[in-house]
Motif scaffolding. Structure first.
Motif, PDB file in Angstrom:
ATOM      1  N   VAL A   1       0.876  -1.184   0.166  1.00  0.00           N
ATOM      2  CA  VAL A   1      -0.058  -0.008  -0.053  1.00  0.00           C
ATOM      3  C   VAL A   1       0.942   1.068   0.140  1.00  0.00           C
ATOM      4  CG1 VAL A   1      -1.651   1.375   1.357  1.00  0.00           C
ATOM      5  CG2 VAL A   1      -1.772  -1.202   1.149  1.00  0.00           C
ATOM      6  N   GLN A   2       0.542   2.271  -0.838  1.00  0.00           N
ATOM      7  CA  GLN A   2       1.302   3.258  -0.966  1.00  0.00           C
ATOM      8  C   GLN A   2       0.569   4.399  -1.492  1.00  0.00           C
ATOM      9  OE1 GLN A   2       4.677   2.879  -3.734  1.00  0.00           O
ATOM     10  NE2 GLN A   2       5.794   4.328  -2.235  1.00  0.00           N
ATOM     11  N   LEU A   3       0.807   5.764  -0.831  1.00  0.00           N
ATOM     12  CA  LEU A   3       0.052   7.031  -0.947  1.00  0.00           C
ATOM     13  C   LEU A   3       1.372   7.914  -1.275  1.00  0.00           C
ATOM     14  CD1 LEU A   3      -2.911   7.307   1.346  1.00  0.00           C
ATOM     15  CD2 LEU A   3      -3.149   6.965  -1.047  1.00  0.00           C
ATOM     16  N   VAL A   4       1.465   8.711  -2.350  1.00  0.00           N
ATOM     17  CA  VAL A   4       2.628   9.217  -2.890  1.00  0.00           C
ATOM     18  C   VAL A   4       2.010  10.646  -3.245  1.00  0.00           C
ATOM     19  CG1 VAL A   4       4.529   9.830  -4.320  1.00  0.00           C
ATOM     20  CG2 VAL A   4       4.054   7.388  -3.418  1.00  0.00           C
ATOM     21  N   GLU A   5       2.297  11.645  -2.424  1.00  0.00           N
ATOM     22  CA  GLU A   5       2.055  13.162  -2.849  1.00  0.00           C
ATOM     23  C   GLU A   5       2.936  13.710  -3.577  1.00  0.00           C
ATOM     24  OE1 GLU A   5       0.643  12.691   1.591  1.00  0.00           O
ATOM     25  OE2 GLU A   5       2.351  12.092   0.322  1.00  0.00           O
ATOM     26  N   SER A   6       2.645  14.743  -4.445  1.00  0.00           N
ATOM     27  CA  SER A   6       3.513  15.537  -5.071  1.00  0.00           C
ATOM     28  C   SER A   6       2.779  16.633  -5.555  1.00  0.00           C
ATOM     29  CB  SER A   6       3.966  14.766  -6.570  1.00  0.00           C
ATOM     30  OG  SER A   6       2.793  14.628  -7.345  1.00  0.00           O
ATOM     31  N   GLY A  25      -1.993  -0.183  -4.336  1.00  0.00           N
ATOM     32  CA  GLY A  25      -2.060  -1.407  -3.288  1.00  0.00           C
ATOM     33  C   GLY A  25      -3.425  -1.619  -2.765  1.00  0.00           C
ATOM     34  N   PHE A  26      -4.372  -0.713  -3.091  1.00  0.00           N
ATOM     35  CA  PHE A  26      -5.597  -1.133  -2.315  1.00  0.00           C
ATOM     36  C   PHE A  26      -6.677  -0.295  -3.510  1.00  0.00           C
ATOM     37  CE2 PHE A  26      -6.330   3.307  -1.244  1.00  0.00           C
ATOM     38  CZ  PHE A  26      -5.473   3.921  -1.257  1.00  0.00           C
ATOM     39  N   THR A  27      -7.965  -0.719  -3.260  1.00  0.00           N
ATOM     40  CA  THR A  27      -9.071  -0.379  -4.263  1.00  0.00           C
ATOM     41  C   THR A  27      -9.501   0.997  -3.887  1.00  0.00           C
ATOM     42  OG1 THR A  27      -9.940  -2.772  -4.101  1.00  0.00           O
ATOM     43  CG2 THR A  27     -11.460  -1.191  -5.034  1.00  0.00           C
ATOM     44  N   PHE A  28      -8.943   1.861  -4.588  1.00  0.00           N
ATOM     45  CA  PHE A  28      -8.972   3.409  -4.379  1.00  0.00           C
ATOM     46  C   PHE A  28     -10.342   3.894  -4.361  1.00  0.00           C
ATOM     47  CE2 PHE A  28      -7.074   7.605  -4.511  1.00  0.00           C
ATOM     48  CZ  PHE A  28      -7.892   8.176  -5.381  1.00  0.00           C
ATOM     49  N   SER A  29     -11.266   3.536  -5.449  1.00  0.00           N
ATOM     50  CA  SER A  29     -12.456   3.942  -5.356  1.00  0.00           C
ATOM     51  C   SER A  29     -13.367   3.721  -4.305  1.00  0.00           C
ATOM     52  CB  SER A  29     -13.132   3.376  -6.877  1.00  0.00           C
ATOM     53  OG  SER A  29     -13.289   2.053  -6.615  1.00  0.00           O
ATOM     54  N   ASN A  30     -13.104   2.727  -3.410  1.00  0.00           N
ATOM     55  CA  ASN A  30     -13.936   2.392  -2.265  1.00  0.00           C
ATOM     56  C   ASN A  30     -13.472   3.220  -0.977  1.00  0.00           C
ATOM     57  OD1 ASN A  30     -15.209   0.392  -3.679  1.00  0.00           O
ATOM     58  ND2 ASN A  30     -13.921  -1.205  -2.891  1.00  0.00           N
TER      59      ASN A  30
END
Length: 115
Positions: A1-6, A25-30
């Motif tokens: 799982v990853q969240l990357v800001e820019s 790494g996860f179902t973003f839309s949910n």
């Protein structure tokens, strides 16, 4: 799982920036997504929220009318469009994804508003 800001950086007062947060790494839309920020010496505070179903649901009073949160589920990305920036918007900005019991945070991106 990853969240990357820019998208952070140095901008003059009155300017604009668009932050992006790309998830994997996860179902973003949910997931409900939010942006937080933390200025030096201050607690991390909520800036904006966008629901998985009904769109934007919250803006902090300090950013209403200036910031817009949006998402593109096809790109697994949440955005924060920041307009009319002020020096007091200077902070590290974090994205957060929530679908209980799962909570994920990005590492943050620095926004500095200064002349």
């Amino acid at each position: 799982v990853q969240l990357v800001e820019s998208g952070g950086g140095l901008v003059q007062p009155g300017g604009s920036l668009r932050l992006s947060c790309v998830a994997s790494g996860f179902t973003f839309s949910n997931y409900d997504l939010s942006w937080f920020r933390q200025a030096p010496g201050k607690e991390r505070g909520l800036v904006a929220v966008i629901s998985s179903t009904v769109g934007p649901t919250y803006y902090a009073d300090s950013v209403k009318g200036r910031f817009i949160v949006s998402r593109d589920n096809a790109k697994n990305t949440v955005y924060l469009q920041m307009n009319s920036l002020k020096p007091e918007d200077t902070a590290v900005y974090y994205c957060k994804a929530v679908r209980m019991p799962n909570i994920y945070w990005g590492q943050g991106t620095q926004v500095t508003v200064s002349s």
